[in-house]
Design a protein around this motif. Structure first.
Motif, PDB file in Angstrom:
ATOM      1  N   LEU A  41       0.827  -1.219   0.000  1.00  0.00           N
ATOM      2  CA  LEU A  41       0.000   0.000   0.000  1.00  0.00           C
ATOM      3  C   LEU A  41       0.859   1.266   0.000  1.00  0.00           C
ATOM      4  CD1 LEU A  41      -2.657   1.569   0.143  1.00  0.00           C
ATOM      5  CD2 LEU A  41      -2.685   1.223   2.612  1.00  0.00           C
ATOM      6  N   THR A  42       1.881   1.298   0.846  1.00  0.00           N
ATOM      7  CA  THR A  42       2.693   2.523   0.904  1.00  0.00           C
ATOM      8  C   THR A  42       3.417   2.753  -0.429  1.00  0.00           C
ATOM      9  OG1 THR A  42       4.510   1.317   1.950  1.00  0.00           O
ATOM     10  CG2 THR A  42       3.033   2.518   3.409  1.00  0.00           C
ATOM     11  N   VAL A  45       0.902   4.203  -2.773  1.00  0.00           N
ATOM     12  CA  VAL A  45       0.626   5.587  -2.369  1.00  0.00           C
ATOM     13  C   VAL A  45       1.739   6.517  -2.864  1.00  0.00           C
ATOM     14  CG1 VAL A  45       0.613   7.126  -0.360  1.00  0.00           C
ATOM     15  CG2 VAL A  45      -0.842   5.096  -0.372  1.00  0.00           C
ATOM     16  N   LYS A  46       2.985   6.103  -2.645  1.00  0.00           N
ATOM     17  CA  LYS A  46       4.109   6.969  -3.022  1.00  0.00           C
ATOM     18  C   LYS A  46       4.138   7.206  -4.527  1.00  0.00           C
ATOM     19  CE  LYS A  46       6.888   5.195   0.736  1.00  0.00           C
ATOM     20  NZ  LYS A  46       7.954   4.206   1.023  1.00  0.00           N
ATOM     21  N   MET A  49       1.370   9.567  -5.467  1.00  0.00           N
ATOM     22  CA  MET A  49       1.682  10.939  -5.051  1.00  0.00           C
ATOM     23  C   MET A  49       2.704  11.575  -5.979  1.00  0.00           C
ATOM     24  SD  MET A  49       1.899  10.437  -0.946  1.00  0.00           S
ATOM     25  CE  MET A  49       1.940  12.150  -0.392  1.00  0.00           C
TER      26      MET A  49
ATOM     27  N   MET B  38       8.676  13.050   1.687  1.00  0.00           N
ATOM     28  CA  MET B  38       7.295  12.591   1.651  1.00  0.00           C
ATOM     29  C   MET B  38       7.223  11.071   1.783  1.00  0.00           C
ATOM     30  SD  MET B  38       4.491  14.256   1.596  1.00  0.00           S
ATOM     31  CE  MET B  38       3.464  15.256   0.551  1.00  0.00           C
ATOM     32  N   VAL B  42       4.987   9.031   4.463  1.00  0.00           N
ATOM     33  CA  VAL B  42       4.020   7.980   4.093  1.00  0.00           C
ATOM     34  C   VAL B  42       4.286   6.706   4.901  1.00  0.00           C
ATOM     35  CG1 VAL B  42       3.262   6.456   2.220  1.00  0.00           C
ATOM     36  CG2 VAL B  42       3.573   8.900   1.785  1.00  0.00           C
ATOM     37  N   GLN B  68      -5.264   6.047   0.217  1.00  0.00           N
ATOM     38  CA  GLN B  68      -4.661   6.612  -1.003  1.00  0.00           C
ATOM     39  C   GLN B  68      -5.235   7.996  -1.302  1.00  0.00           C
ATOM     40  OE1 GLN B  68      -3.370   4.938  -4.437  1.00  0.00           O
ATOM     41  NE2 GLN B  68      -3.594   2.785  -3.900  1.00  0.00           N
ATOM     42  N   TRP B  71      -3.778  10.725   0.941  1.00  0.00           N
ATOM     43  CA  TRP B  71      -2.429  11.175   0.571  1.00  0.00           C
ATOM     44  C   TRP B  71      -2.454  12.028  -0.699  1.00  0.00           C
ATOM     45  CZ3 TRP B  71       1.182  11.413   3.952  1.00  0.00           C
ATOM     46  CH2 TRP B  71       1.305  10.453   4.961  1.00  0.00           C
ATOM     47  N   LEU B  72      -3.332  11.675  -1.636  1.00  0.00           N
ATOM     48  CA  LEU B  72      -3.432  12.499  -2.850  1.00  0.00           C
ATOM     49  C   LEU B  72      -4.007  13.879  -2.531  1.00  0.00           C
ATOM     50  CD1 LEU B  72      -4.491   9.812  -5.474  1.00  0.00           C
ATOM     51  CD2 LEU B  72      -2.291  10.987  -5.283  1.00  0.00           C
ATOM     52  N   LEU B  74      -3.383  15.424   0.145  1.00  0.00           N
ATOM     53  CA  LEU B  74      -2.263  16.183   0.723  1.00  0.00           C
ATOM     54  C   LEU B  74      -1.431  16.806  -0.402  1.00  0.00           C
ATOM     55  CD1 LEU B  74      -0.717  17.060   3.266  1.00  0.00           C
ATOM     56  CD2 LEU B  74       0.694  15.011   3.012  1.00  0.00           C
ATOM     57  N   VAL B  75      -1.230  16.066  -1.490  1.00  0.00           N
ATOM     58  CA  VAL B  75      -0.494  16.623  -2.634  1.00  0.00           C
ATOM     59  C   VAL B  75      -1.239  17.846  -3.174  1.00  0.00           C
ATOM     60  CG1 VAL B  75       0.309  16.192  -4.987  1.00  0.00           C
ATOM     61  CG2 VAL B  75       0.531  14.399  -3.254  1.00  0.00           C
TER      62      VAL B  75
END
Lengths: 167, 210
Positions: A41-42, A45-46, A49, B38, B42, B68, B71-72, B74-75
């Motif tokens: 998952l991380t 996510v990264k 992003m 970042m 995370v 997810q 976090w998006l 936050l961007v």
């Protein structure tokens, strides 16, 4: 007030002690075991992003010998040559084993003079593709990397990012 | 207080590292252009966000989407967050809000609201089936404690579930994010932990090992 309520009031007003900390630590262990954060998952996510912050276009993996146009990146774990494609751009990457467990990443992109960035876990390196679109990164360590391609000759175009490449 | 205790999280006091402070520092570095900051944020905060989403009633697939999405967001809002010190609370509140609306969307046919549900009907509760690989005394005890928590009021369940994943300096951020008054837990035990303690005191499993 029942005796239970009295006891609860008394307990509530006392400072937390080692037993409280221990109970919470056990709760943490229990939840981590029965309800773990999904693996990967991380990482997802990264990547999401990064794509969002760069406003980048994601290149797709071209998998020769398969009917599917794209495959999950994990399926070419430590492959030696991979090709990615996005609108108007192809990227070919070859991985060569080098000294001390590091890898040399050689690539070719259909955009001579493009800026190529290699993003590793905690650092990144930037180079420029030569007149024939070739680029190289040496001493790359194990892990997942992404390539970010920026072609400055066409203003307004979005950068292109590859899915994770396992080194 | 003893600074020698910081390497023992189960006894950590006020010297424990604060996730809120670490998150603020990472977020500041990210805004200053450090592209790896970042990633660390995370790694550090995702477990807490995961359990925040789960404690709001999201199933595992929904919780993954919620985390997810948070976090998006936050961007998107990187430059709207005026104070980096507030980033952890911002993430927790966004997760809670996203989870709450995702759960509500998913249950449109159910006339009741999430807060009307008795704790026993929580579909998001971790699987109760014991994992044979973890059948040690410690995990027996952990499971017993969890069962006591599951019989507490929903807000106490949420609070204890999340404070279990942070150290004391972050209790106030977690409480505030859940809309529970700061000081409801730490430095005193507070109502939720007192209820748990009372249940544990009556439980022979705990008494034997405590």
């Amino acid at each position: 007030m029942t005796p239970t309520n009295d006891t609860e009031d008394l307990l509530a007003g006392q400072p937390m002690d080692a037993d409280d900390e221990r109970a919470l630590a056990l709760v943490r262990d229990h939840l981590s075991a029965v309800d773990p954060v999904p693996p990967g998952l991380t990482g997802r996510v990264k990547f999401a992003m990064t794509v969002a912050s760069l406003e980048a276009e994601v290149a797709h993996l071209i998998n020769e010998g398969s009917m599917a146009g794209t495959v999950r990146t994990t399926e070419y774990d430590r492959a030696t040559t991979v090709t990615f494609e996005s609108d108007g751009l192809s990227i070919m990457v070859t991985l060569e084993e080098a000294d001390r467990g590091t890898t040399t990443v050689r690539g070719w992109v259909t955009s001579p003079g493009a800026e190529v960035e290699l993003r590793e876990r905690s650092r990144s390196a930037v180079t420029t593709a030569d007149d024939e679109g070739r680029f190289v990164f040496e001493g790359v360590e194990r892990g997942t990397v992404h390539l970010v391609i920026r072609h400055h000759d066409e203003p307004g175009t979005r950068p292109v990012i590859t899915p994770g490449i396992e080194i | 207080m003893s600074t020698g205790r910081t390497d023992r999280p189960e006894q950590a006091g006020q010297t424990a590292p604060s996730l809120a402070v670490a998150a603020a520092q990472a977020f500041s570095r990210h805004r200053d252009g450090d592209s790896s900051a970042m990633d660390r944020l995370v790694d550090d905060v995702t477990p807490l966000l995961w359990h925040t989403a789960r404690s709001q009633g999201a199933d595992r697939a929904t919780a993954e989407d919620v985390v997810q999405t948070t976090w998006l967001r936050l961007v998107e809002h990187t430059h709207d967050i005026a104070d980096p010190q507030a980033v952890l609370q911002w993430l927790l509140m966004t997760t809670k809000r996203e989870a709450w609306s995702a759960v509500r969307r998913g249950r449109r046919t159910v006339p009741r609201e999430p807060w009307d549900e008795p704790p026993t009907s929580d579909p998001t509760a971790p699987a109760a089936s014991p994992d044979p690989a973890l059948a040690s005394e410690e995990s027996e005890l952990a499971r017993a404690i969890w069962q006591h928590i599951e019989s507490l009021p929903a807000r106490c369940q949420q609070l204890l579930r999340l404070v279990a994943f942070v150290d004391r300096p972050d209790y106030s951020v977690v409480s505030a994010s859940l809309g529970i008054p700061v000081g409801s837990i730490g430095p005193t035990r507070g109502r939720c932990l007192a209820k748990l303690r009372l249940a544990l005191t009556a439980d022979p499993t705990w008494e034997v090992t405590a």
